[in-house]
Design an enzyme around this catalytic site. Structure first.
Site, PDB file in Angstrom:
ATOM      1  CB  THR A  22     -37.823 -49.532 -50.846  1.00 20.38           C
ATOM      2  OG1 THR A  22     -37.761 -49.202 -49.459  1.00 20.38           O
ATOM      3  CG2 THR A  22     -37.423 -48.285 -51.617  1.00 20.38           C
ATOM      4  CG  ASP A  23     -40.688 -49.415 -46.217  1.00 25.91           C
ATOM      5  OD1 ASP A  23     -39.524 -49.125 -46.568  1.00 25.91           O
ATOM      6  OD2 ASP A  23     -40.940 -49.978 -45.133  1.00 25.91           O
ATOM      7  CD  GLU A  24     -35.411 -46.592 -46.804  1.00 20.42           C
ATOM      8  OE1 GLU A  24     -34.820 -45.553 -47.141  1.00 20.42           O
ATOM      9  OE2 GLU A  24     -34.886 -47.466 -46.092  1.00 20.42           O
ATOM     10  CE1 TYR A  43     -32.233 -48.223 -51.937  1.00 19.34           C
ATOM     11  CE2 TYR A  43     -33.594 -47.611 -50.061  1.00 19.34           C
ATOM     12  CZ  TYR A  43     -33.273 -48.495 -51.069  1.00 19.34           C
ATOM     13  OH  TYR A  43     -34.007 -49.645 -51.232  1.00 19.34           O
ATOM     14  CE  LYS A  49     -35.404 -49.474 -55.118  1.00 17.03           C
ATOM     15  NZ  LYS A  49     -34.981 -50.588 -56.009  1.00 17.03           N
TER      16      LYS A  49
END
Ligand code: NAD
Ligand code: DAU
Length: 345
Positions: A127-129, A152, A156
């Protein structure tokens, strides 16, 4: 690549990926969905493909090494695509334990199984997060440092680092893709776009966090799936690829488009207490994937409008999902949340 283990394939993006693969390649690949069926997993998402002869479903946890091994051996899996995860930032703030278990230990369990079965091809859905909040005009490129800020995102990013470690240490043939905010069919309505659409369809308020000026790149899920497909076929082993439209918008603009497509009233907008540690902006540079021939079909606005239409046309799907368990989650998440006055917003 012949037989794909698609972990988390009964969730939102995984199920869309299964649809994409069957529509694009027919019976060229055998697809084995491996899914624990948590609250976010839903066999209705795969209802349309259930009879395809080259599709199989195995219920299992990615943290269960024996069950993973059995699935790999039973079906002769040569490629693992790991979609399985706990995915909602707000839930990770309330209780991160399942995020550490599935996203970190589960990914490790899959990597270890892939290594032991003769170095299977491994693709990690990230994810971009993992890049964290992006200031100024910068767009994240794949070599940027990881700087996750929510539980979260931290789980990741940990998984990405472990995937990379298995490549360097054991020569596992891995790739990673980092997607932006996906929207489209079959998304569990805890995420903002389906939550706001289904709330609006029921005449309920739309709880906008803080000032609503946070920026996200809302991409259509099928564009993301096409990007993953290209990385699987043409990506360089050991590399990561960003997948997004490459343009972000403020949440307030997303809400305006959503209400306009629904023909609903702006009075449904309600500003509420912000998410803790809320990342203001994500922004991805997608030129590395574009160089492999990928481009998105939908702009953010087109993606939002198409998503609204899908939920309007498929209330059989979301009315079943907004069940008692959903209501109890909703109450925990929003029940005591402060509604902001105009001065506070
Ligand atoms: P989702 O929450 O809709 O689905 C997750 C799926 O994983 C569910 O089917 C669930 O049953 C399954 N699962 C959870 N724990 C499991 C376990 N221990 N063992 C086996 N299966 C398990 O998620 P999604 O939105 O489809 O996201 C899929 C992947 O894409 C995730 O890795 C997520 O981090 C990543 N991602 C999501 C987005 C997004 O906007 N939704 C964007 C970028 C990346
Ligand atoms: O960026 C990719 C990520 O996108 C994925 O990795 C995650 O799995 C996915 O959940 C999503 O994370 P976000 O936190 O960006 O998505 P969410 O839909 O929860 O929120 C999107 C934006 O909307 C964010 O700025 C918070 C805001 N929001 C969210 C909810 C649920 C609200 O204003 N109100 C809400 O009720």
């Amino acid at each position: 690549m012949q037989t794909l283990l698609i972990t988390g394939g009964a969730g939102f993006i995984g199920a869309n990926f299964v649809h994409h693969m069957l529509e694009t390649y027919g019976d060229r690949y055998t697809l084995v969905v491996y899914d624990k069926l948590t609250y976010a997993g839903n066999l209705d998402n795969l209802r349309d493909v259930a009879k395809a002869p080259n599709y199989h479903f195995v219920r299992g946890d990615i943290c269960d090494a024996d069950r993973v091994t059995r699935a790999i051996e039973d079906y002769g899996v040569d490629t693992v695509i790991n979609f399985a995860a706990e995915t909602h930032v707000d839930r990770s703030i309330m209780d991160p334990s399942a995020f550490l278990r599935t996203n970190v230990m589960g990914t490790y369990t899959l990597l270890e199984a892939a290594r032991r079965h003769g170095k299977l091809r491994f693709h990690q859905i990230s994810t971009d997060e993992v890049y964290g909040h992006i200031a100024g005009d910068h767009k994240s490129v794949e070599g940027d440092p990881l700087s996750p800020r929510s539980p979260y995102a931290a789980s990741k990013a940990s998984a990405d680092l472990m995937v990379n470690a298995y490549h360097i240490t054991h020569g596992l043939p891995v790739t990673i893709s980092r997607g932006a905010n996906n929207i489209g069919p079959y998304q569990y309505p805890e995420k903002v776009v389906p939550l706001f659409i289904t709330n609006a369809l029921q005449g309920r308020p739309l709880p906008i966090y803080g000032d609503g000026r946070q920026m996200r790149d809302y991409q259509y899920v099928r564009d993301h799936c096409e990007g993953i497909d290209i990385v699987l076929h043409d990506g360089v082993i050991g590399e990561a690829y960003n997948i997004a439209t490459g343009t972000e918008m403020e949440n307030l603009q997303m809400v305006e488009i959503l209400l306009d497509e629904l023909g609903a009233d702006r009075s449904l907008m309600q500003f509420v207490e912000d998410r803790a540690g809320h990342d203001r902006r994500y922004s991805l540079d997608v030129s590395k994937l574009a160089a492999l021939g990928w481009e998105p079909r939908y702009s953010c606005e087109e993606a939002i409008r198409a998503t609204v239409r899908w939920y309007v046309d498929n209330d059989w799907w979301w009315r079943k999902v907004r069940d008692e368990a959903f209501d109890s989650y909703y109450e925990r998440q929003y029940g005591a949340r402060k509604v902001l006055t105009e001065a506070e917003g």
